[in-house]
Design an enzyme around this catalytic site. Structure first.
Site, mmCIF file in Angstrom:
data_model
loop_
_atom_site.group_PDB
_atom_site.id
_atom_site.type_symbol
_atom_site.label_atom_id
_atom_site.label_comp_id
_atom_site.label_asym_id
_atom_site.label_seq_id
_atom_site.Cartn_x
_atom_site.Cartn_y
_atom_site.Cartn_z
ATOM 1 N N CYS A 115 0.820 -1.228 0.000
ATOM 2 C CA CYS A 115 0.000 0.000 0.000
ATOM 3 C C CYS A 115 0.847 1.270 0.000
ATOM 4 C CB CYS A 115 -0.950 0.004 1.186
ATOM 5 S SG CYS A 115 -2.124 -1.358 1.130
ATOM 6 N N HIS A 251 -3.062 7.641 1.779
ATOM 7 C CA HIS A 251 -3.501 6.308 1.372
ATOM 8 C C HIS A 251 -4.908 6.098 1.932
ATOM 9 C CE1 HIS A 251 -3.878 2.139 0.677
ATOM 10 N NE2 HIS A 251 -3.651 1.759 1.915
ATOM 11 N N ASN A 281 -10.039 0.291 -0.307
ATOM 12 C CA ASN A 281 -8.573 0.329 -0.255
ATOM 13 C C ASN A 281 -8.022 -0.275 -1.545
ATOM 14 O OD1 ASN A 281 -5.863 -0.092 0.230
ATOM 15 N ND2 ASN A 281 -6.138 -0.838 2.314
HETATM 16 O O1 UT7 Z 1 -3.790 -0.588 3.430
HETATM 17 C C1 UT7 Z 1 -2.863 -1.235 4.236
HETATM 18 C C2 UT7 Z 1 -3.047 -0.909 5.622
HETATM 19 N N1 UT7 Z 1 -4.280 -1.466 6.131
HETATM 20 C C3 UT7 Z 1 -4.979 -0.754 6.961
HETATM 21 O O2 UT7 Z 1 -4.670 0.373 7.209
HETATM 22 C C4 UT7 Z 1 -6.159 -1.417 7.646
HETATM 23 C C5 UT7 Z 1 -6.067 -1.123 9.106
HETATM 24 N N2 UT7 Z 1 -7.140 -1.655 9.889
HETATM 25 C C6 UT7 Z 1 -8.437 -1.276 9.803
HETATM 26 O O3 UT7 Z 1 -8.794 -0.483 8.942
HETATM 27 C C7 UT7 Z 1 -9.400 -1.769 10.833
HETATM 28 O O4 UT7 Z 1 -8.695 -2.443 11.850
HETATM 29 C C8 UT7 Z 1 -10.498 -2.720 10.276
HETATM 30 C C9 UT7 Z 1 -11.498 -1.931 9.427
HETATM 31 C C10 UT7 Z 1 -9.849 -3.815 9.455
HETATM 32 C C11 UT7 Z 1 -11.290 -3.368 11.415
HETATM 33 O O5 UT7 Z 1 -11.793 -2.392 12.292
HETATM 34 P P1 UT7 Z 1 -11.580 -2.545 13.867
HETATM 35 O O6 UT7 Z 1 -12.336 -1.453 14.496
HETATM 36 O O7 UT7 Z 1 -10.114 -2.601 14.109
HETATM 37 O O8 UT7 Z 1 -12.307 -3.911 14.170
HETATM 38 P P2 UT7 Z 1 -11.697 -5.245 14.799
HETATM 39 O O9 UT7 Z 1 -10.743 -5.891 13.850
HETATM 40 O O10 UT7 Z 1 -11.225 -4.936 16.176
HETATM 41 O O11 UT7 Z 1 -12.992 -6.128 14.886
HETATM 42 C C12 UT7 Z 1 -14.089 -5.781 15.701
HETATM 43 C C13 UT7 Z 1 -15.162 -6.850 15.567
HETATM 44 C C14 UT7 Z 1 -14.635 -8.278 15.713
HETATM 45 O O12 UT7 Z 1 -15.597 -9.013 16.460
HETATM 46 P P3 UT7 Z 1 -15.348 -9.310 18.027
HETATM 47 O O13 UT7 Z 1 -14.058 -10.052 18.091
HETATM 48 O O14 UT7 Z 1 -15.302 -7.964 18.679
HETATM 49 O O15 UT7 Z 1 -16.556 -10.105 18.372
HETATM 50 C C15 UT7 Z 1 -14.617 -8.789 14.311
HETATM 51 O O16 UT7 Z 1 -14.799 -10.191 14.234
HETATM 52 O O17 UT7 Z 1 -15.762 -6.787 14.279
HETATM 53 C C16 UT7 Z 1 -15.799 -8.096 13.708
HETATM 54 N N3 UT7 Z 1 -15.735 -7.961 12.254
HETATM 55 C C17 UT7 Z 1 -16.816 -7.778 11.490
HETATM 56 N N4 UT7 Z 1 -18.130 -7.663 11.789
HETATM 57 C C18 UT7 Z 1 -18.977 -7.461 10.768
HETATM 58 C C19 UT7 Z 1 -14.628 -7.996 11.446
HETATM 59 N N5 UT7 Z 1 -14.982 -7.818 10.172
HETATM 60 C C20 UT7 Z 1 -16.337 -7.678 10.169
HETATM 61 C C21 UT7 Z 1 -17.283 -7.457 9.151
HETATM 62 N N6 UT7 Z 1 -18.574 -7.348 9.498
HETATM 63 N N7 UT7 Z 1 -16.934 -7.320 7.850
#
Ligand code: UT7
Length: 324
Positions: A115, A251, A281
């Site tokens: 990225c 980005h 992304n």
């Molecule tokens: O481009 C390269 C660099 N990449 C990035 O910059 C991405 C960086 N990360 C992010 O943008 C965020 O971390 C995400 C958008 C990927 C995730 O957001 P988050 O607020 O960090 O959520 P999380 O990973 O802590 O997940 C929270 C909850 C989890 O459930 P539990 O464990 O709290 O029960 C996940 O299982 O959300 C759940 N979850 C979903 N729920 C519904 C994960 N994906 C989904 C989904 N729909 N698609």
């Protein structure tokens, strides 16, 4: 004192026709439009057509940038494509673009920094121009991340999209002052200790393509801190401050990362070009796409101070300060 500057003289982009709204994922995954919007800011993304390779997206973006510059392929000395999803293991996507454009001179190569790829490619293009090895360089970011999605992994497959953007850079004379147009400074970083946070679990030596794997939460924590730091370092190198910025073109991974980084830099969101809602992304394509859309919207104008910053797998991250 006269100084050569790598100056933007053309910009363009290409997005594949197929648009996929968040709601489509509700049919196959345990997810909602609301979750995707609120956690990432993404509303829709484009996916390449079946059989449409990255070099096709890259070529179309390049043609748009060349038209914007009023140039033809024969006027270009070098092509750099930033991509992690090249059509084939080799040759490079850049040589495929070179052939598609009908360019038979100069040289072409790919840069792979995931990225952060476009920031790395811009820095390489700048070095080629400052060292006199090229006068005009076509710098392209192009990706088909839809090819490396695990469609059963809701935590990744809803986040990425396909697309391409391109800039034409030309050697122009400046005064050596920060008021010059062109690239004023760059800052690149990587730290391979974090390679397990974001990677593809396949590749040539495993004889598989593999799928993207990401510990999103951990990447998120690194992102805001490292992006603000690299932008500040690049500004320092140019003798400028965040208050001098007209546009941050980050980005486009997550609106919360974009907002957090702007806040750390002390900037309001009305100075940030945001396209993540429409593109998702697109990895190395996201910054040139946002530059092209930002110009088309009338946001970025000649003379504006633009700071681009990106982070991705590696981890690799960096920033480029340029005057449009
Ligand atoms: O481009 C390269 C660099 N990449 C990035 O910059 C991405 C960086 N990360 C992010 O943008 C965020 O971390 C995400 C958008 C990927 C995730 O957001 P988050 O607020 O960090 O959520 P999380 O990973 O802590 O997940 C929270 C909850 C989890 O459930 P539990 O464990 O709290 O029960 C996940 O299982 O959300 C759940 N979850 C979903 N729920 C519904 C994960 N994906 C989904 C989904 N729909 N698609």
């Amino acid at each position: 004192m006269s100084t050569t500057r790598a100056t933007v003289i053309g910009v363009g982009h290409y997005l594949p026709d197929r648009v996929v709204e968040n709601a489509e994922f509700e049919k196959t995954l345990d997810t909602t439009d609301e979750w995707i919007r609120s956690r990432s800011g993404i509303e829709r993304r484009h996916f390449a057509a079946e059989g449409q390779p990255t070099s096709d997206l890259a070529t179309r973006a390049a043609q748009a940038a060349l038209a914007d510059a009023g140039l033809e392929a024969g006027d270009i000395d070098a092509i750099i494509v930033a991509t992690s999803t090249a059509d084939l293991t080799f040759p490079s996507a850049a040589t495929m673009v070179q052939a598609s454009l009908g360019m038979t001179r100069g040289f072409a190569f790919d840069v792979q920094a995931v990225c952060a790829g476009f920031v790395f490619a811009l820095t390489n293009a700048n070095a080629l121009i400052l060292s006199g090895q090229a006068k005009r360089v076509l710098v392209i970011g192009a990706e088909t991340f839809s090819r490396i999605m695990d469609w059963t992994d809701r935590s990744t497959c809803v986040l990425f999209g396909d697309g391409a953007g391109a800039l034409v850079l030309e050697a122009q004379e400046g005064t050596g002052e920060a008021s010059d147009r062109g690239i004023l400074s760059t800052d690149l970083n990587s730290d391979g200790r974090h390679r397990d946070l974001l990677y593809v679990d396949g590749g040539v030596s495993t004889q598989s393509t593999g799928y993207l794997r990401m510990q999103g939460n951990a990447v998120f924590r690194h992102a805001v801190e490292k992006l603000a730091a690299t932008a500040t370092t690049a500004l320092d190198k140019a003798g400028l401050a965040a208050s001098d910025i007209d546009w941050v073109v980050p980005h486009q991974a997550n609106i919360r990362i974009i907002q957090g980084t702007a806040k750390k830099l002390g900037l309001s969101m009305d100075r940030v070009v945001v396209t993540v809602q429409d593109h998702g992304n697109t990895s190395a394509a996201s910054i040139p796409l946002a530059l092209s859309v930002g110009k088309a919207r009338g946001q970025i104008k000649p003379g504006d101070l633009v700071v681009t910053e990106a982070i991705g797998g590696g981890l690799a991250w960096g920033a480029v300060v340029l005057r449009w």
